[in-house]
Design an enzyme around this catalytic site. Sequence first.
Site, PDB file in Angstrom:
ATOM      1  N   LYS A  81       5.859 -43.938 -13.406  1.00 11.64           N
ATOM      2  CA  LYS A  81       5.200 -44.602 -12.270  1.00 11.64           C
ATOM      3  C   LYS A  81       4.798 -46.043 -12.632  1.00 11.64           C
ATOM      4  O   LYS A  81       5.040 -46.967 -11.866  1.00 11.64           O
ATOM      5  CB  LYS A  81       3.952 -43.818 -11.828  1.00 11.64           C
ATOM      6  CG  LYS A  81       4.252 -42.401 -11.357  1.00 11.64           C
ATOM      7  CD  LYS A  81       3.025 -41.730 -10.769  1.00 11.64           C
ATOM      8  CE  LYS A  81       1.910 -41.461 -11.757  1.00 11.64           C
ATOM      9  NZ  LYS A  81       2.252 -40.495 -12.826  1.00 11.64           N
ATOM     10  N   ARG A 111      -3.690 -37.852  -5.729  1.00  5.22           N
ATOM     11  CA  ARG A 111      -3.126 -36.753  -6.524  1.00  5.22           C
ATOM     12  C   ARG A 111      -3.427 -35.401  -5.888  1.00  5.22           C
ATOM     13  O   ARG A 111      -2.928 -34.384  -6.351  1.00  5.22           O
ATOM     14  CB  ARG A 111      -3.745 -36.761  -7.912  1.00  5.22           C
ATOM     15  CG  ARG A 111      -2.938 -37.507  -8.977  1.00  5.22           C
ATOM     16  CD  ARG A 111      -3.776 -37.549 -10.213  1.00  5.22           C
ATOM     17  NE  ARG A 111      -3.092 -37.693 -11.448  1.00  5.22           N
ATOM     18  CZ  ARG A 111      -2.936 -38.842 -12.104  1.00  5.22           C
ATOM     19  NH1 ARG A 111      -3.339 -39.972 -11.569  1.00  5.22           N
ATOM     20  NH2 ARG A 111      -2.369 -38.865 -13.286  1.00  5.22           N
ATOM     21  N   ARG A 155       5.443 -41.959 -26.283  1.00  5.97           N
ATOM     22  CA  ARG A 155       4.928 -43.214 -25.717  1.00  5.97           C
ATOM     23  C   ARG A 155       3.896 -43.853 -26.640  1.00  5.97           C
ATOM     24  O   ARG A 155       3.043 -43.168 -27.189  1.00  5.97           O
ATOM     25  CB  ARG A 155       4.310 -42.911 -24.347  1.00  5.97           C
ATOM     26  CG  ARG A 155       3.749 -44.138 -23.668  1.00  5.97           C
ATOM     27  CD  ARG A 155       3.608 -43.939 -22.191  1.00  5.97           C
ATOM     28  NE  ARG A 155       2.552 -43.009 -21.822  1.00  5.97           N
ATOM     29  CZ  ARG A 155       2.200 -42.755 -20.571  1.00  5.97           C
ATOM     30  NH1 ARG A 155       2.842 -43.346 -19.580  1.00  5.97           N
ATOM     31  NH2 ARG A 155       1.236 -41.901 -20.303  1.00  5.97           N
ATOM     32  N   ARG A 164      -1.974 -43.083 -26.569  1.00  3.97           N
ATOM     33  CA  ARG A 164      -3.112 -42.846 -25.666  1.00  3.97           C
ATOM     34  C   ARG A 164      -3.726 -41.489 -25.992  1.00  3.97           C
ATOM     35  O   ARG A 164      -2.998 -40.542 -26.264  1.00  3.97           O
ATOM     36  CB  ARG A 164      -2.616 -42.835 -24.213  1.00  3.97           C
ATOM     37  CG  ARG A 164      -2.813 -44.142 -23.494  1.00  3.97           C
ATOM     38  CD  ARG A 164      -2.107 -44.183 -22.179  1.00  3.97           C
ATOM     39  NE  ARG A 164      -2.358 -43.062 -21.275  1.00  3.97           N
ATOM     40  CZ  ARG A 164      -1.933 -43.025 -20.015  1.00  3.97           C
ATOM     41  NH1 ARG A 164      -1.250 -44.036 -19.518  1.00  3.97           N
ATOM     42  NH2 ARG A 164      -2.185 -41.998 -19.248  1.00  3.97           N
ATOM     43  N   ARG A 220      -2.763 -31.946 -18.737  1.00  3.88           N
ATOM     44  CA  ARG A 220      -2.381 -32.866 -17.652  1.00  3.88           C
ATOM     45  C   ARG A 220      -1.234 -32.295 -16.830  1.00  3.88           C
ATOM     46  O   ARG A 220      -1.231 -32.389 -15.604  1.00  3.88           O
ATOM     47  CB  ARG A 220      -1.939 -34.218 -18.225  1.00  3.88           C
ATOM     48  CG  ARG A 220      -3.099 -35.076 -18.643  1.00  3.88           C
ATOM     49  CD  ARG A 220      -2.620 -36.222 -19.506  1.00  3.88           C
ATOM     50  NE  ARG A 220      -2.045 -37.307 -18.751  1.00  3.88           N
ATOM     51  CZ  ARG A 220      -1.302 -38.272 -19.296  1.00  3.88           C
ATOM     52  NH1 ARG A 220      -1.016 -38.245 -20.568  1.00  3.88           N
ATOM     53  NH2 ARG A 220      -0.844 -39.252 -18.558  1.00  3.88           N
TER      54      ARG A 220
HETATM   55  P1  AMP Z   1      -2.737 -41.869 -15.137  1.00  6.32           P
HETATM   56  O1  AMP Z   1      -2.742 -43.158 -15.887  1.00  6.32           O
HETATM   57  O2  AMP Z   1      -2.424 -42.037 -13.685  1.00  6.32           O
HETATM   58  O3  AMP Z   1      -1.894 -40.806 -15.799  1.00  6.32           O
HETATM   59  O4  AMP Z   1      -4.257 -41.314 -15.151  1.00  6.32           O
HETATM   60  C1  AMP Z   1      -4.907 -41.030 -16.364  1.00  6.32           C
HETATM   61  C2  AMP Z   1      -6.036 -40.045 -16.107  1.00  6.32           C
HETATM   62  O5  AMP Z   1      -7.003 -40.623 -15.219  1.00  6.32           O
HETATM   63  C3  AMP Z   1      -5.634 -38.740 -15.447  1.00  6.32           C
HETATM   64  O6  AMP Z   1      -5.127 -37.785 -16.377  1.00  6.32           O
HETATM   65  C4  AMP Z   1      -6.958 -38.307 -14.833  1.00  6.32           C
HETATM   66  O7  AMP Z   1      -7.843 -37.814 -15.821  1.00  6.32           O
HETATM   67  C5  AMP Z   1      -7.530 -39.628 -14.334  1.00  6.32           C
HETATM   68  N1  AMP Z   1      -7.068 -39.938 -12.965  1.00  6.32           N
HETATM   69  C6  AMP Z   1      -6.355 -41.025 -12.579  1.00  6.32           C
HETATM   70  N2  AMP Z   1      -6.111 -40.997 -11.270  1.00  6.32           N
HETATM   71  C7  AMP Z   1      -6.636 -39.856 -10.797  1.00  6.32           C
HETATM   72  C8  AMP Z   1      -6.686 -39.232  -9.517  1.00  6.32           C
HETATM   73  N3  AMP Z   1      -6.122 -39.799  -8.442  1.00  6.32           N
HETATM   74  N4  AMP Z   1      -7.340 -38.040  -9.405  1.00  6.32           N
HETATM   75  C9  AMP Z   1      -7.928 -37.452 -10.472  1.00  6.32           C
HETATM   76  N5  AMP Z   1      -7.898 -37.975 -11.718  1.00  6.32           N
HETATM   77  C10 AMP Z   1      -7.272 -39.161 -11.892  1.00  6.32           C
END
Ligand code: AMP
Length: 259
Positions: free
Chosen positions: A42, A126, A165, A198, A209
Site C-alpha cells: 500500500k 480497516r 522489510r 519495524r 497483524r
Molecule cells: P500500517 O502502517 O497501516 O500497517 O499500520 C500500522 C499499525 O497501526 C497497525 O498494525 C495498527 O496497529 C495501527 N493502525 C493503523 N491504521 C489503523 C486502522 N485504520 N485501524 C486500526 N489500527 C490501525
Amino acid sequence: MASTSNDRRGWILGGDAQCEDPGALPRRTWRLVLMGAPGAGKGTQAKLLQSTLGACPLSTGDLFRACACAMDDPAQCACLSNTMFEAIEKMRRGELVNDEIVCQLVSERAGCLQCAHGFILDGFPRTVHQARVLDDILKDRDVALDGVVDLVVNRDEVIRRLSGRRICSQCGASFHVEFSPPKTKDVCDNCQGELIQRQDDQPESVAVRLEAYEESVEPLRNFYRETNRLVEVDAAAAPGEVFLRVMDKILGRVPEMAS
Ligand code: AMP
C-alpha cells in the site's frame, strides 16, 4: 508528472497545522482508498500514485508511528494522552487500534480529506465502522471517493515481504533484504541512516497483524463491493507492474478519462 513536494504536515500534526509546500494543484482531484494486507504494498503504491495523480498519501499507520516516536522523546511525551499510549502499545503488538481512536484522529484531520490536492488513504478504513465514519465525513464535505483499491496478495507472499522489510531509521525509506536490498547491508542508500526492522514486522507481531486483517477484511470488501466502489487488483507482481494494473483499473472507472 504531478508535484510530490507535499510534506503532509497537516495530516501528521493535525489541528491547525498546514502543509508547508502542497505544490501546484493537480489537473483532477483524486480521492482513493488503498486496502490490502500488511505488506501488500500500500505504501509503495501510494507513493507511485502520488507522483502521477498528485494526490497526497495519508497513512494512519504513519500517525501512530509519529506518536510512537514522540513517546520516546521526553519533551513531546507529556503531550500524549493515556488513550494514545494504549493505542501505541496495541500497534507495537500488531493489534488493531480501537475504531474510536482511529476515527477520532481521522475526523480531526478532515480538512485533508477535503483538500483540492486529493488523497490516497493508506490503512484506513480497516473496518466497516471506520468505512461508515469515512463516508459520513466525506458526505458532510460534499466529496466522494473515486474508488477503493484492494491490493490482493496471498498469505505466504505477505509473510515473505514483511519479514524481509527494512526501514531507514532516519528518512523512513523502505528496502527488502531479498527484493530491493540496499547497496550496503543495513545502511540506507539515500541518507546512510541505519536500516531497522519495524517492531510490528517481527514474526510474533506479523502473525497477530495478519489475523486482525483477515478477520476484518471480508466485511469491508463486501461493504465497498455492495456500494460499487471496490477495485480488486492482483498485487503479486513487481511494484511497477502493480502500479500499471492499478492505474488501468481506476482510470477505467472515471468517465471523463475515457474520452
Ligand atoms: P500500517 O502502517 O497501516 O500497517 O499500520 C500500522 C499499525 O497501526 C497497525 O498494525 C495498527 O496497529 C495501527 N493502525 C493503523 N491504521 C489503523 C486502522 N485504520 N485501524 C486500526 N489500527 C490501525
